[in-house]
Design a protein around this motif. Structure first.
Motif, PDB file in Angstrom:
ATOM      1  N   VAL A  50      -0.537  45.488 102.280  1.00 26.43           N
ATOM      2  CA  VAL A  50      -1.738  46.307 102.164  1.00 26.43           C
ATOM      3  C   VAL A  50      -2.991  45.472 101.902  1.00 26.43           C
ATOM      4  CG1 VAL A  50      -1.329  46.786  99.700  1.00 26.43           C
ATOM      5  CG2 VAL A  50      -2.747  48.325 101.047  1.00 26.43           C
ATOM      6  N   ALA A  51      -2.916  44.503 100.981  1.00 30.21           N
ATOM      7  CA  ALA A  51      -4.103  43.703 100.672  1.00 30.21           C
ATOM      8  C   ALA A  51      -4.498  42.835 101.859  1.00 30.21           C
ATOM      9  CB  ALA A  51      -3.840  42.834  99.445  1.00 30.21           C
ATOM     10  N   PHE A  52      -3.498  42.262 102.534  1.00 31.55           N
ATOM     11  CA  PHE A  52      -3.768  41.420 103.702  1.00 31.55           C
ATOM     12  C   PHE A  52      -4.470  42.214 104.794  1.00 31.55           C
ATOM     13  CE2 PHE A  52      -2.482  39.464 107.736  1.00 31.55           C
ATOM     14  CZ  PHE A  52      -2.825  38.132 107.512  1.00 31.55           C
ATOM     15  N   TRP A  66      -7.167  50.844 108.676  1.00 33.33           N
ATOM     16  CA  TRP A  66      -6.584  52.197 108.752  1.00 33.33           C
ATOM     17  C   TRP A  66      -5.119  52.182 108.338  1.00 33.33           C
ATOM     18  CZ3 TRP A  66      -2.810  53.758 112.480  1.00 33.33           C
ATOM     19  CH2 TRP A  66      -2.480  55.110 112.412  1.00 33.33           C
ATOM     20  N   ILE A  67      -4.395  51.170 108.785  1.00 31.92           N
ATOM     21  CA  ILE A  67      -2.983  51.045 108.385  1.00 31.92           C
ATOM     22  C   ILE A  67      -2.872  50.901 106.874  1.00 31.92           C
ATOM     23  CG2 ILE A  67      -0.936  49.573 108.526  1.00 31.92           C
ATOM     24  CD1 ILE A  67      -1.786  48.870 111.391  1.00 31.92           C
ATOM     25  N   ALA A  68      -3.755  50.064 106.286  1.00 29.83           N
ATOM     26  CA  ALA A  68      -3.721  49.843 104.836  1.00 29.83           C
ATOM     27  C   ALA A  68      -3.992  51.121 104.057  1.00 29.83           C
ATOM     28  CB  ALA A  68      -4.739  48.765 104.453  1.00 29.83           C
ATOM     29  N   ILE A  73       2.211  55.048 107.434  1.00 31.17           N
ATOM     30  CA  ILE A  73       2.138  54.028 108.489  1.00 31.17           C
ATOM     31  C   ILE A  73       2.359  52.640 107.884  1.00 31.17           C
ATOM     32  CG2 ILE A  73       0.678  53.028 110.287  1.00 31.17           C
ATOM     33  CD1 ILE A  73       1.472  55.871 110.863  1.00 31.17           C
ATOM     34  N   LEU A  74       1.795  52.405 106.690  1.00 32.78           N
ATOM     35  CA  LEU A  74       1.922  51.096 106.039  1.00 32.78           C
ATOM     36  C   LEU A  74       3.380  50.766 105.764  1.00 32.78           C
ATOM     37  CD1 LEU A  74       0.551  48.648 104.687  1.00 32.78           C
ATOM     38  CD2 LEU A  74       0.527  49.979 102.560  1.00 32.78           C
ATOM     39  N   SER A  75       4.167  51.776 105.274  1.00 30.89           N
ATOM     40  CA  SER A  75       5.578  51.477 105.001  1.00 30.89           C
ATOM     41  C   SER A  75       6.344  51.119 106.257  1.00 30.89           C
ATOM     42  CB  SER A  75       6.303  52.609 104.309  1.00 30.89           C
ATOM     43  OG  SER A  75       5.710  53.677 104.261  1.00 30.89           O
ATOM     44  N   VAL A  76       6.018  51.768 107.383  1.00 27.48           N
ATOM     45  CA  VAL A  76       6.683  51.432 108.646  1.00 27.48           C
ATOM     46  C   VAL A  76       6.304  50.019 109.087  1.00 27.48           C
ATOM     47  CG1 VAL A  76       6.851  52.016 111.099  1.00 27.48           C
ATOM     48  CG2 VAL A  76       6.856  53.831 109.384  1.00 27.48           C
ATOM     49  N   VAL A  77       5.001  49.704 108.980  1.00 25.86           N
ATOM     50  CA  VAL A  77       4.527  48.368 109.367  1.00 25.86           C
ATOM     51  C   VAL A  77       5.170  47.298 108.498  1.00 25.86           C
ATOM     52  CG1 VAL A  77       2.491  46.869 109.381  1.00 25.86           C
ATOM     53  CG2 VAL A  77       2.355  49.159 110.360  1.00 25.86           C
ATOM     54  N   ASP A  78       5.282  47.566 107.198  1.00 24.46           N
ATOM     55  CA  ASP A  78       5.920  46.598 106.299  1.00 24.46           C
ATOM     56  C   ASP A  78       7.379  46.367 106.680  1.00 24.46           C
ATOM     57  OD1 ASP A  78       3.634  46.159 104.887  1.00 24.46           O
ATOM     58  OD2 ASP A  78       4.158  47.423 103.174  1.00 24.46           O
ATOM     59  N   ALA A 241       8.931  47.422  87.835  1.00 22.35           N
ATOM     60  CA  ALA A 241       9.088  48.692  88.533  1.00 22.35           C
ATOM     61  C   ALA A 241       8.218  48.713  89.786  1.00 22.35           C
ATOM     62  CB  ALA A 241       8.712  49.847  87.599  1.00 22.35           C
ATOM     63  N   ASP A 242       8.740  49.326  90.823  1.00 27.43           N
ATOM     64  CA  ASP A 242       8.040  49.441  92.100  1.00 27.43           C
ATOM     65  C   ASP A 242       7.659  50.901  92.323  1.00 27.43           C
ATOM     66  OD1 ASP A 242       8.883  49.634  95.465  1.00 27.43           O
ATOM     67  OD2 ASP A 242       7.216  48.439  94.724  1.00 27.43           O
ATOM     68  N   LEU A 243       6.796  51.137  93.323  1.00 26.73           N
ATOM     69  CA  LEU A 243       6.379  52.503  93.620  1.00 26.73           C
ATOM     70  C   LEU A 243       7.571  53.415  93.896  1.00 26.73           C
ATOM     71  CD1 LEU A 243       3.127  52.203  95.750  1.00 26.73           C
ATOM     72  CD2 LEU A 243       3.436  53.533  93.656  1.00 26.73           C
ATOM     73  N   LYS A 244       8.622  52.855  94.473  1.00 31.93           N
ATOM     74  CA  LYS A 244       9.803  53.687  94.746  1.00 31.93           C
ATOM     75  C   LYS A 244      10.461  54.154  93.450  1.00 31.93           C
ATOM     76  CE  LYS A 244      13.263  49.970  95.196  1.00 31.93           C
ATOM     77  NZ  LYS A 244      12.379  48.858  94.839  1.00 31.93           N
ATOM     78  N   ASP A 245      10.141  53.490  92.319  1.00 27.22           N
ATOM     79  CA  ASP A 245      10.699  53.881  91.022  1.00 27.22           C
ATOM     80  C   ASP A 245       9.826  54.908  90.303  1.00 27.22           C
ATOM     81  OD1 ASP A 245      12.773  51.931  91.272  1.00 27.22           O
ATOM     82  OD2 ASP A 245      11.332  50.387  90.703  1.00 27.22           O
TER      83      ASP A 245
END
Length: 515
Positions: A50-52, A66-68, A73-78, A241-245
Protein backbone atom coordinates in the motif's frame (compact mmCIF):
# COMPACT_ATOMS: atom_id res chain seq x y z
CA UNK A 1 32.16 -29.28 -18.34
CA UNK A 2 31.38 -30.00 -21.99
CA UNK A 3 29.68 -27.34 -24.07
CA UNK A 4 25.88 -27.25 -23.92
CA UNK A 5 23.74 -26.85 -27.00
CA UNK A 6 20.16 -25.93 -27.72
CA UNK A 7 18.28 -27.35 -30.64
CA UNK A 8 15.10 -25.77 -31.91
CA UNK A 9 13.69 -26.36 -35.38
CA UNK A 10 17.06 -27.42 -36.71
CA UNK A 11 18.99 -24.42 -35.34
CA UNK A 12 21.67 -25.34 -32.82
CA UNK A 13 23.45 -22.91 -30.53
CA UNK A 14 26.29 -24.02 -28.30
CA UNK A 15 27.56 -22.27 -25.16
CA UNK A 16 31.09 -22.75 -23.95
CA UNK A 17 31.62 -24.12 -20.46
CA UNK A 18 32.41 -20.65 -19.08
CA UNK A 19 29.39 -19.07 -20.79
CA UNK A 20 27.15 -21.84 -19.46
CA UNK A 21 28.41 -21.44 -15.91
CA UNK A 22 27.99 -17.64 -15.91
CA UNK A 23 24.50 -17.76 -17.42
CA UNK A 24 23.43 -20.52 -15.06
CA UNK A 25 24.72 -18.67 -12.00
CA UNK A 26 22.94 -15.50 -13.16
CA UNK A 27 19.70 -17.47 -13.40
CA UNK A 28 20.24 -18.95 -9.92
CA UNK A 29 21.06 -15.56 -8.36
CA UNK A 30 18.04 -13.76 -9.82
CA UNK A 31 15.78 -16.68 -8.94
CA UNK A 32 17.10 -16.69 -5.37
CA UNK A 33 16.39 -12.95 -5.06
CA UNK A 34 12.84 -13.25 -6.40
CA UNK A 35 12.05 -16.26 -4.24
CA UNK A 36 13.38 -14.56 -1.12
CA UNK A 37 11.34 -11.40 -1.76
CA UNK A 38 8.21 -13.51 -2.18
CA UNK A 39 8.74 -15.71 0.88
CA UNK A 40 9.60 -12.82 3.20
CA UNK A 41 6.41 -11.03 2.16
CA UNK A 42 4.34 -14.18 2.52
CA UNK A 43 5.36 -14.79 6.13
CA UNK A 44 5.12 -11.14 7.20
CA UNK A 45 1.50 -10.63 8.33
CA UNK A 46 1.91 -6.85 8.20
CA UNK A 47 3.39 -6.61 4.73
CA UNK A 48 1.43 -4.69 2.12
CA UNK A 49 2.33 -2.81 -1.03
CA UNK A 50 0.00 0.00 0.00
CA UNK A 51 2.71 2.54 0.90
CA UNK A 52 4.74 1.73 -2.23
CA UNK A 53 1.69 2.22 -4.46
CA UNK A 54 0.33 5.21 -2.59
CA UNK A 55 3.52 7.25 -3.04
CA UNK A 56 3.65 6.68 -6.81
CA UNK A 57 4.02 9.96 -8.68
CA UNK A 58 5.00 8.99 -12.24
CA UNK A 59 3.33 7.09 -15.06
CA UNK A 60 0.00 5.46 -14.19
CA UNK A 61 0.23 6.94 -10.67
CA UNK A 62 -3.55 7.37 -10.68
CA UNK A 63 -4.00 3.61 -11.14
CA UNK A 64 -1.41 2.77 -8.47
CA UNK A 65 -2.97 5.24 -6.01
CA UNK A 66 -6.43 3.85 -6.73
CA UNK A 67 -5.24 0.34 -5.92
CA UNK A 68 -3.75 1.59 -2.64
CA UNK A 69 -7.09 3.16 -1.69
CA UNK A 70 -9.17 0.08 -2.57
CA UNK A 71 -8.70 -2.59 0.15
CA UNK A 72 -10.25 -5.42 -1.88
CA UNK A 73 -8.21 -4.71 -5.01
CA UNK A 74 -5.08 -4.16 -2.87
CA UNK A 75 -5.36 -7.61 -1.26
CA UNK A 76 -5.62 -9.25 -4.69
CA UNK A 77 -2.63 -7.26 -5.98
CA UNK A 78 -0.61 -8.19 -2.89
CA UNK A 79 -1.38 -11.88 -3.39
CA UNK A 80 -0.46 -11.73 -7.07
CA UNK A 81 2.75 -9.93 -6.16
CA UNK A 82 3.75 -12.44 -3.48
CA UNK A 83 2.99 -15.60 -5.45
CA UNK A 84 4.34 -14.10 -8.66
CA UNK A 85 7.69 -13.56 -6.96
CA UNK A 86 7.66 -17.08 -5.51
CA UNK A 87 6.78 -18.86 -8.77
CA UNK A 88 9.19 -16.75 -10.83
CA UNK A 89 12.01 -17.38 -8.35
CA UNK A 90 11.38 -21.12 -8.14
CA UNK A 91 11.06 -21.37 -11.92
CA UNK A 92 14.38 -19.64 -12.51
CA UNK A 93 16.21 -21.76 -9.93
CA UNK A 94 14.83 -25.03 -11.26
CA UNK A 95 14.99 -23.95 -14.89
CA UNK A 96 11.34 -24.77 -15.60
CA UNK A 97 9.19 -22.54 -17.82
CA UNK A 98 12.33 -20.42 -17.87
CA UNK A 99 11.31 -18.12 -20.71
CA UNK A 100 7.90 -17.44 -19.17
CA UNK A 101 9.46 -16.90 -15.74
CA UNK A 102 11.96 -14.45 -17.25
CA UNK A 103 9.27 -12.50 -19.13
CA UNK A 104 6.98 -12.44 -16.07
CA UNK A 105 9.87 -11.21 -13.93
CA UNK A 106 10.58 -8.46 -16.46
CA UNK A 107 6.93 -7.37 -16.32
CA UNK A 108 6.95 -7.27 -12.52
CA UNK A 109 10.20 -5.28 -12.40
CA UNK A 110 8.87 -2.87 -15.01
CA UNK A 111 5.82 -2.20 -12.82
CA UNK A 112 8.07 -1.64 -9.80
CA UNK A 113 10.20 0.79 -11.79
CA UNK A 114 7.25 2.72 -13.23
CA UNK A 115 5.50 2.98 -9.86
CA UNK A 116 8.55 4.47 -8.11
CA UNK A 117 11.40 5.30 -10.50
CA UNK A 118 14.75 6.21 -8.91
CA UNK A 119 14.62 9.80 -10.15
CA UNK A 120 11.40 10.55 -8.20
CA UNK A 121 11.57 10.07 -4.44
CA UNK A 122 9.16 11.49 -1.91
CA UNK A 123 11.66 11.81 0.91
CA UNK A 124 14.25 13.82 -0.98
CA UNK A 125 16.83 11.09 -0.38
CA UNK A 126 18.19 8.46 -2.71
CA UNK A 127 17.26 4.98 -1.57
CA UNK A 128 19.54 1.96 -1.71
CA UNK A 129 20.30 0.93 -5.27
CA UNK A 130 19.05 4.15 -6.86
CA UNK A 131 21.55 6.01 -9.04
CA UNK A 132 19.88 8.66 -11.20
CA UNK A 133 17.85 6.74 -13.81
CA UNK A 134 19.34 3.28 -13.26
CA UNK A 135 18.46 1.20 -10.21
CA UNK A 136 18.65 -2.48 -9.33
CA UNK A 137 15.19 -3.11 -10.76
CA UNK A 138 16.33 -1.91 -14.17
CA UNK A 139 19.60 -3.86 -13.98
CA UNK A 140 17.76 -7.05 -13.05
CA UNK A 141 15.21 -6.34 -15.80
CA UNK A 142 17.98 -6.37 -18.42
CA UNK A 143 19.54 -9.54 -16.95
CA UNK A 144 16.19 -11.30 -17.23
CA UNK A 145 16.00 -10.01 -20.78
CA UNK A 146 19.18 -11.96 -21.54
CA UNK A 147 17.67 -15.13 -20.04
CA UNK A 148 14.47 -14.58 -22.00
CA UNK A 149 16.18 -14.44 -25.43
CA UNK A 150 18.86 -17.12 -25.13
CA UNK A 151 17.94 -20.67 -26.19
CA UNK A 152 16.23 -22.24 -23.19
CA UNK A 153 17.57 -25.70 -23.93
CA UNK A 154 21.14 -24.40 -23.90
CA UNK A 155 21.31 -24.35 -20.09
CA UNK A 156 20.78 -27.11 -17.53
CA UNK A 157 17.35 -27.20 -15.97
CA UNK A 158 14.04 -29.02 -15.94
CA UNK A 159 13.09 -27.48 -19.29
CA UNK A 160 16.10 -29.13 -20.89
CA UNK A 161 15.55 -32.38 -18.98
CA UNK A 162 11.94 -32.71 -20.11
CA UNK A 163 13.01 -31.84 -23.64
CA UNK A 164 15.58 -34.63 -23.60
CA UNK A 165 13.14 -37.15 -22.17
CA UNK A 166 10.38 -36.32 -24.61
CA UNK A 167 9.52 -39.44 -26.67
CA UNK A 168 10.76 -39.41 -30.28
CA UNK A 169 13.44 -36.75 -29.67
CA UNK A 170 16.95 -37.17 -31.05
CA UNK A 171 19.87 -36.63 -28.74
CA UNK A 172 20.39 -32.83 -28.76
CA UNK A 173 23.91 -33.24 -27.37
CA UNK A 174 25.11 -34.98 -30.51
CA UNK A 175 27.35 -32.79 -32.71
CA UNK A 176 26.65 -34.95 -35.75
CA UNK A 177 23.36 -33.62 -37.11
CA UNK A 178 23.38 -36.22 -39.90
CA UNK A 179 23.19 -39.17 -37.57
CA UNK A 180 19.88 -40.45 -36.29
CA UNK A 181 21.00 -41.73 -32.93
CA UNK A 182 18.55 -42.95 -30.32
CA UNK A 183 18.02 -40.83 -27.24
CA UNK A 184 20.49 -41.49 -24.42
CA UNK A 185 20.65 -39.61 -21.11
CA UNK A 186 23.94 -40.15 -19.26
CA UNK A 187 23.96 -39.80 -15.49
CA UNK A 188 26.13 -36.66 -15.75
CA UNK A 189 23.53 -35.04 -18.00
CA UNK A 190 20.77 -35.89 -15.50
CA UNK A 191 22.76 -34.39 -12.61
CA UNK A 192 23.42 -31.20 -14.58
CA UNK A 193 19.74 -30.67 -15.31
CA UNK A 194 18.79 -31.24 -11.68
CA UNK A 195 21.40 -28.76 -10.42
CA UNK A 196 18.67 -26.34 -9.38
CA UNK A 197 17.32 -28.80 -6.81
CA UNK A 198 20.27 -28.47 -4.36
CA UNK A 199 20.20 -24.70 -4.90
CA UNK A 200 16.53 -24.66 -3.91
CA UNK A 201 17.34 -26.87 -0.91
CA UNK A 202 20.12 -24.47 0.08
CA UNK A 203 17.69 -21.58 -0.15
CA UNK A 204 15.22 -23.41 2.08
CA UNK A 205 17.88 -24.10 4.71
CA UNK A 206 19.13 -20.50 4.65
CA UNK A 207 15.59 -19.14 4.88
CA UNK A 208 14.73 -21.46 7.77
CA UNK A 209 17.80 -20.33 9.69
CA UNK A 210 17.08 -16.64 9.04
CA UNK A 211 13.51 -17.00 10.24
CA UNK A 212 14.44 -19.10 13.27
CA UNK A 213 18.05 -18.17 14.04
CA UNK A 214 18.43 -19.97 17.35
CA UNK A 215 21.88 -21.17 18.23
CA UNK A 216 22.66 -24.52 19.85
CA UNK A 217 22.93 -22.73 23.19
CA UNK A 218 19.49 -21.14 22.82
CA UNK A 219 17.91 -24.49 22.03
CA UNK A 220 19.61 -26.38 24.86
CA UNK A 221 19.82 -23.90 27.74
CA UNK A 222 16.12 -24.27 28.54
CA UNK A 223 16.40 -27.47 30.54
CA UNK A 224 14.57 -28.80 33.54
CA UNK A 225 15.31 -25.59 35.41
CA UNK A 226 13.26 -23.66 32.87
CA UNK A 227 15.92 -21.13 31.92
CA UNK A 228 14.42 -18.23 29.95
CA UNK A 229 16.29 -18.39 26.65
CA UNK A 230 14.58 -15.41 25.03
CA UNK A 231 15.64 -12.78 27.52
CA UNK A 232 18.87 -11.03 28.42
CA UNK A 233 21.28 -10.91 25.48
CA UNK A 234 19.52 -13.59 23.43
CA UNK A 235 17.04 -12.87 20.68
CA UNK A 236 13.56 -12.02 21.90
CA UNK A 237 10.74 -12.78 19.50
CA UNK A 238 7.35 -11.10 19.23
CA UNK A 239 4.06 -11.67 17.49
CA UNK A 240 2.52 -8.60 15.92
CA UNK A 241 -1.21 -8.63 15.26
CA UNK A 242 -2.25 -8.12 11.65
CA UNK A 243 -5.44 -6.68 10.15
CA UNK A 244 -6.70 -10.22 9.66
CA UNK A 245 -6.58 -10.55 13.48
CA UNK A 246 -8.79 -7.47 14.00
CA UNK A 247 -11.78 -8.44 16.16
CA UNK A 248 -13.95 -5.47 15.23
CA UNK A 249 -14.28 -1.71 15.35
CA UNK A 250 -14.92 0.35 18.45
CA UNK A 251 -18.05 2.35 19.26
CA UNK A 252 -18.18 6.08 18.66
CA UNK A 253 -19.08 9.14 20.69
CA UNK A 254 -19.57 12.80 19.84
CA UNK A 255 -18.07 16.09 20.94
CA UNK A 256 -20.25 18.76 19.38
CA UNK A 257 -20.80 17.61 15.81
CA UNK A 258 -17.50 15.72 15.78
CA UNK A 259 -17.89 11.94 15.84
CA UNK A 260 -14.90 10.23 17.45
CA UNK A 261 -13.92 6.60 17.98
CA UNK A 262 -13.84 5.85 21.71
CA UNK A 263 -10.10 5.29 21.43
CA UNK A 264 -7.95 7.27 19.02
CA UNK A 265 -4.33 7.84 18.21
CA UNK A 266 -1.88 10.14 19.97
CA UNK A 267 0.89 11.95 18.14
CA UNK A 268 3.77 11.86 20.60
CA UNK A 269 5.41 8.73 19.21
CA UNK A 270 4.93 9.84 15.63
CA UNK A 271 6.28 13.30 16.45
CA UNK A 272 9.28 12.05 18.42
CA UNK A 273 8.26 12.97 21.97
CA UNK A 274 8.99 9.64 23.61
CA UNK A 275 8.92 10.58 27.32
CA UNK A 276 11.50 7.80 27.66
CA UNK A 277 12.72 8.92 31.10
CA UNK A 278 16.52 8.69 31.20
CA UNK A 279 16.85 6.91 27.83
CA UNK A 280 17.89 10.06 26.04
CA UNK A 281 18.40 8.45 22.62
CA UNK A 282 14.84 7.13 22.25
CA UNK A 283 13.21 10.33 20.99
CA UNK A 284 15.75 10.57 18.16
CA UNK A 285 15.34 6.86 17.44
CA UNK A 286 11.57 6.99 17.01
CA UNK A 287 11.75 10.23 15.05
CA UNK A 288 14.15 8.49 12.65
CA UNK A 289 11.78 5.51 12.41
CA UNK A 290 8.78 7.70 11.64
CA UNK A 291 9.45 8.97 8.15
CA UNK A 292 6.46 10.53 6.43
CA UNK A 293 5.82 7.25 4.67
CA UNK A 294 5.85 5.32 7.96
CA UNK A 295 3.45 7.87 9.47
CA UNK A 296 1.18 7.38 6.44
CA UNK A 297 1.24 3.60 6.99
CA UNK A 298 0.41 4.04 10.68
CA UNK A 299 -2.47 6.44 10.07
CA UNK A 300 -3.88 4.28 7.29
CA UNK A 301 -3.71 1.20 9.51
CA UNK A 302 -5.48 3.14 12.28
CA UNK A 303 -8.25 4.15 9.90
CA UNK A 304 -8.70 0.56 8.74
CA UNK A 305 -9.09 -0.41 12.40
CA UNK A 306 -11.79 2.24 12.83
CA UNK A 307 -9.63 4.76 14.74
CA UNK A 308 -10.81 7.93 13.04
CA UNK A 309 -8.91 10.63 14.98
CA UNK A 310 -5.40 11.64 15.97
CA UNK A 311 -4.65 14.09 18.77
CA UNK A 312 -1.32 15.80 18.31
CA UNK A 313 0.52 19.08 18.13
CA UNK A 314 0.49 21.90 15.58
CA UNK A 315 3.83 20.98 14.02
CA UNK A 316 2.48 17.66 12.75
CA UNK A 317 -0.23 19.34 10.67
CA UNK A 318 2.26 19.27 7.77
CA UNK A 319 2.44 15.47 7.60
CA UNK A 320 -1.29 15.13 8.27
CA UNK A 321 -2.07 17.47 5.38
CA UNK A 322 0.24 15.44 3.15
CA UNK A 323 -1.60 12.33 4.24
CA UNK A 324 -4.97 13.87 3.41
CA UNK A 325 -3.85 15.24 0.06
CA UNK A 326 -1.58 12.50 -1.24
CA UNK A 327 -3.00 9.39 0.41
CA UNK A 328 -6.68 10.25 0.44
CA UNK A 329 -6.77 9.88 4.22
CA UNK A 330 -9.79 10.97 6.24
CA UNK A 331 -8.45 10.80 9.80
CA UNK A 332 -9.58 13.73 11.96
CA UNK A 333 -7.09 16.05 13.64
CA UNK A 334 -7.44 17.42 17.17
CA UNK A 335 -4.67 19.92 17.93
CA UNK A 336 -3.18 20.82 21.29
CA UNK A 337 -2.11 24.19 19.80
CA UNK A 338 1.40 23.86 21.26
CA UNK A 339 4.68 24.81 19.63
CA UNK A 340 3.84 28.38 18.57
CA UNK A 341 5.06 31.65 20.06
CA UNK A 342 1.82 32.06 22.01
CA UNK A 343 -1.47 30.26 22.51
CA UNK A 344 -3.54 32.29 20.03
CA UNK A 345 -0.87 31.86 17.34
CA UNK A 346 -0.94 28.11 18.00
CA UNK A 347 -4.71 28.05 17.62
CA UNK A 348 -4.55 29.98 14.33
CA UNK A 349 -1.85 27.68 12.96
CA UNK A 350 -3.85 24.61 14.00
CA UNK A 351 -7.05 25.84 12.34
CA UNK A 352 -5.12 26.78 9.20
CA UNK A 353 -3.66 23.27 9.31
CA UNK A 354 -7.12 21.70 9.22
CA UNK A 355 -7.73 20.86 12.90
CA UNK A 356 -11.34 19.79 13.52
CA UNK A 357 -11.02 20.59 17.25
CA UNK A 358 -8.51 22.48 19.39
CA UNK A 359 -7.67 22.61 23.07
CA UNK A 360 -5.23 24.23 25.46
CA UNK A 361 -2.44 21.68 25.82
CA UNK A 362 -1.99 20.13 29.28
CA UNK A 363 1.45 21.56 30.04
CA UNK A 364 0.41 24.99 28.80
CA UNK A 365 -2.78 24.84 30.87
CA UNK A 366 -0.82 23.92 34.01
CA UNK A 367 1.60 26.77 33.46
CA UNK A 368 -1.07 29.38 32.73
CA UNK A 369 -3.03 28.45 35.86
CA UNK A 370 0.12 28.68 37.98
CA UNK A 371 0.79 32.13 36.49
CA UNK A 372 -2.76 33.28 37.18
CA UNK A 373 -3.68 33.51 33.48
CA UNK A 374 -6.98 31.66 33.68
CA UNK A 375 -8.73 34.52 31.90
CA UNK A 376 -6.45 33.99 28.89
CA UNK A 377 -7.45 30.32 28.81
CA UNK A 378 -11.09 31.44 28.66
CA UNK A 379 -10.33 33.79 25.77
CA UNK A 380 -8.57 30.98 23.93
CA UNK A 381 -11.61 28.71 24.34
CA UNK A 382 -13.90 31.41 22.93
CA UNK A 383 -11.53 32.11 20.03
CA UNK A 384 -11.60 28.43 19.09
CA UNK A 385 -15.40 28.39 19.21
CA UNK A 386 -15.61 31.49 17.06
CA UNK A 387 -13.94 29.45 14.33
CA UNK A 388 -16.76 26.90 14.47
CA UNK A 389 -14.97 23.94 16.07
CA UNK A 390 -15.11 22.34 19.55
CA UNK A 391 -12.81 23.88 22.18
CA UNK A 392 -11.16 22.08 25.07
CA UNK A 393 -8.90 22.57 28.09
CA UNK A 394 -6.13 20.19 29.09
CA UNK A 395 -4.11 19.60 32.21
CA UNK A 396 -1.67 17.19 33.76
CA UNK A 397 -2.58 18.39 37.22
CA UNK A 398 -6.09 18.05 38.58
CA UNK A 399 -5.62 21.49 40.16
CA UNK A 400 -5.61 22.96 36.64
CA UNK A 401 -9.05 21.55 35.88
CA UNK A 402 -10.37 22.61 39.30
CA UNK A 403 -9.14 26.19 38.84
CA UNK A 404 -10.77 26.47 35.41
CA UNK A 405 -14.08 25.12 36.76
CA UNK A 406 -13.92 27.49 39.75
CA UNK A 407 -13.35 30.37 37.31
CA UNK A 408 -16.56 29.46 35.48
CA UNK A 409 -14.93 28.10 32.34
CA UNK A 410 -17.03 25.50 30.53
CA UNK A 411 -15.18 24.01 27.55
CA UNK A 412 -16.67 21.54 25.09
CA UNK A 413 -14.33 18.85 26.41
CA UNK A 414 -11.56 18.22 28.92
CA UNK A 415 -8.21 16.53 28.26
CA UNK A 416 -6.72 15.11 31.48
CA UNK A 417 -3.98 12.58 32.26
CA UNK A 418 -5.01 9.39 34.01
CA UNK A 419 -3.04 6.34 35.09
CA UNK A 420 -2.22 4.36 38.20
CA UNK A 421 1.14 4.93 39.84
CA UNK A 422 2.07 1.34 40.69
CA UNK A 423 5.10 1.12 38.42
CA UNK A 424 8.73 1.22 39.47
CA UNK A 425 9.79 4.55 37.94
CA UNK A 426 6.85 6.60 39.28
CA UNK A 427 7.94 9.30 41.73
CA UNK A 428 4.75 10.40 43.41
CA UNK A 429 6.58 12.16 46.24
CA UNK A 430 7.88 14.80 43.83
CA UNK A 431 6.35 17.46 41.62
CA UNK A 432 5.25 16.54 38.10
CA UNK A 433 8.15 15.19 36.06
CA UNK A 434 8.82 12.86 33.14
CA UNK A 435 8.25 9.79 35.29
CA UNK A 436 4.68 10.37 36.42
CA UNK A 437 1.95 12.37 34.68
CA UNK A 438 -1.03 11.86 36.99
CA UNK A 439 0.11 12.39 40.55
CA UNK A 440 -3.38 12.02 42.04
CA UNK A 441 -5.35 9.42 40.06
CA UNK A 442 -8.05 8.81 42.70
CA UNK A 443 -8.68 12.53 43.12
CA UNK A 444 -8.72 12.91 39.33
CA UNK A 445 -11.36 10.18 38.98
CA UNK A 446 -13.53 11.60 41.73
CA UNK A 447 -13.41 15.15 40.35
CA UNK A 448 -13.75 14.30 36.67
CA UNK A 449 -16.74 12.07 37.38
CA UNK A 450 -18.61 15.22 38.43
CA UNK A 451 -17.99 16.95 35.11
CA UNK A 452 -20.81 17.03 32.58
CA UNK A 453 -18.51 17.70 29.62
CA UNK A 454 -16.81 14.87 27.72
CA UNK A 455 -13.40 13.83 29.06
CA UNK A 456 -10.48 12.61 26.95
CA UNK A 457 -7.98 10.67 29.08
CA UNK A 458 -4.35 10.69 27.92
CA UNK A 459 -1.04 9.30 29.16
CA UNK A 460 -3.09 6.26 30.20
CA UNK A 461 -0.04 3.98 29.83
CA UNK A 462 2.28 6.39 31.67
CA UNK A 463 4.35 6.63 28.47
CA UNK A 464 4.88 2.89 28.20
CA UNK A 465 5.24 1.93 31.85
CA UNK A 466 1.81 0.27 32.04
CA UNK A 467 0.50 -2.60 29.91
CA UNK A 468 -2.21 -1.50 27.42
CA UNK A 469 -4.75 -4.03 28.69
CA UNK A 470 -4.48 -2.54 32.18
CA UNK A 471 -4.20 1.14 31.25
CA UNK A 472 -7.03 1.24 28.70
CA UNK A 473 -9.45 -0.64 30.98
CA UNK A 474 -8.56 1.58 33.96
CA UNK A 475 -9.29 4.74 31.94
CA UNK A 476 -12.72 3.63 30.70
CA UNK A 477 -13.76 2.15 34.04
CA UNK A 478 -12.68 5.36 35.76
CA UNK A 479 -15.05 7.46 33.65
CA UNK A 480 -13.11 8.66 30.61
CA UNK A 481 -15.32 9.10 27.54
CA UNK A 482 -12.39 8.74 25.15
CA UNK A 483 -8.84 7.40 25.39
CA UNK A 484 -5.97 8.97 23.45
CA UNK A 485 -3.20 6.41 22.98
CA UNK A 486 0.18 6.80 21.32
CA UNK A 487 0.86 3.77 19.10
CA UNK A 488 3.51 2.42 16.79
CA UNK A 489 2.22 0.81 13.61
CA UNK A 490 2.80 -2.68 14.99
CA UNK A 491 0.67 -1.90 18.07
CA UNK A 492 -2.44 -0.50 16.36
CA UNK A 493 -4.34 -3.75 15.78
CA UNK A 494 -3.41 -5.19 19.17
CA UNK A 495 -4.48 -2.04 21.05
CA UNK A 496 -7.74 -1.90 19.09
CA UNK A 497 -8.45 -5.53 19.98
CA UNK A 498 -7.78 -4.81 23.66
CA UNK A 499 -10.29 -1.95 23.64
CA UNK A 500 -12.76 -4.09 21.65
CA UNK A 501 -12.57 -6.81 24.30
CA UNK A 502 -13.25 -4.25 27.03
CA UNK A 503 -16.37 -2.97 25.31
CA UNK A 504 -17.69 -6.35 24.23
CA UNK A 505 -16.91 -8.49 27.26
CA UNK A 506 -18.20 -6.09 29.87
CA UNK A 507 -16.61 -3.69 32.35
CA UNK A 508 -17.62 -1.74 35.43
CA UNK A 509 -18.19 2.02 35.04
CA UNK A 510 -19.97 4.48 37.36
CA UNK A 511 -19.83 7.74 35.37
CA UNK A 512 -22.41 7.96 32.59
CA UNK A 513 -21.13 8.51 29.08
CA UNK A 514 -20.99 12.23 28.42
CA UNK A 515 -20.37 11.86 24.68
Amino acid sequence: MAPFSAKSDGNTREFSSLQSIILLMMRFFIGWHFLYEGIIKLIDPNWSSVAFLAQSKWLFSGVFNWIAESPGILSVVDLLNIWGLIFIGAGLILGIFTRWASLSGMLLLALYYIANPPFMTTSGMFMEGNYLVIDKNLVEFMALGVLAVIPVMGLPGLDRLFHLLKPGRKNPTSRDNTQDKPLSLPRRELIRNLSGVPVLAGFSAAAAFKLNPHSWEEKNLAGAEGVDTVSSATLKTFHYADLKDLKGKLPYGKIGNLELSRMFMGGNLIGGWAHARDLIYVSKLIKTYHTDEKVFETLRLGERCGLNTILTTTSLSRVINRYWKEQGGTIQFISDCAGAADLISGIKASIDGGAQACYVQGGIGDQMVEQGKIEEIGKAVEFIRQNGIPAGIGGHKIETIQACVDAGLKPDFWVKTLHRNQYWSARTNEEYNDNCWCLKPEETISYMNEREEPWIAFKVLAAGAIEPAEGIRFAFESGADFVCLGMYDFQVVEDTNIAWDIFNKGFSRNRPWRA
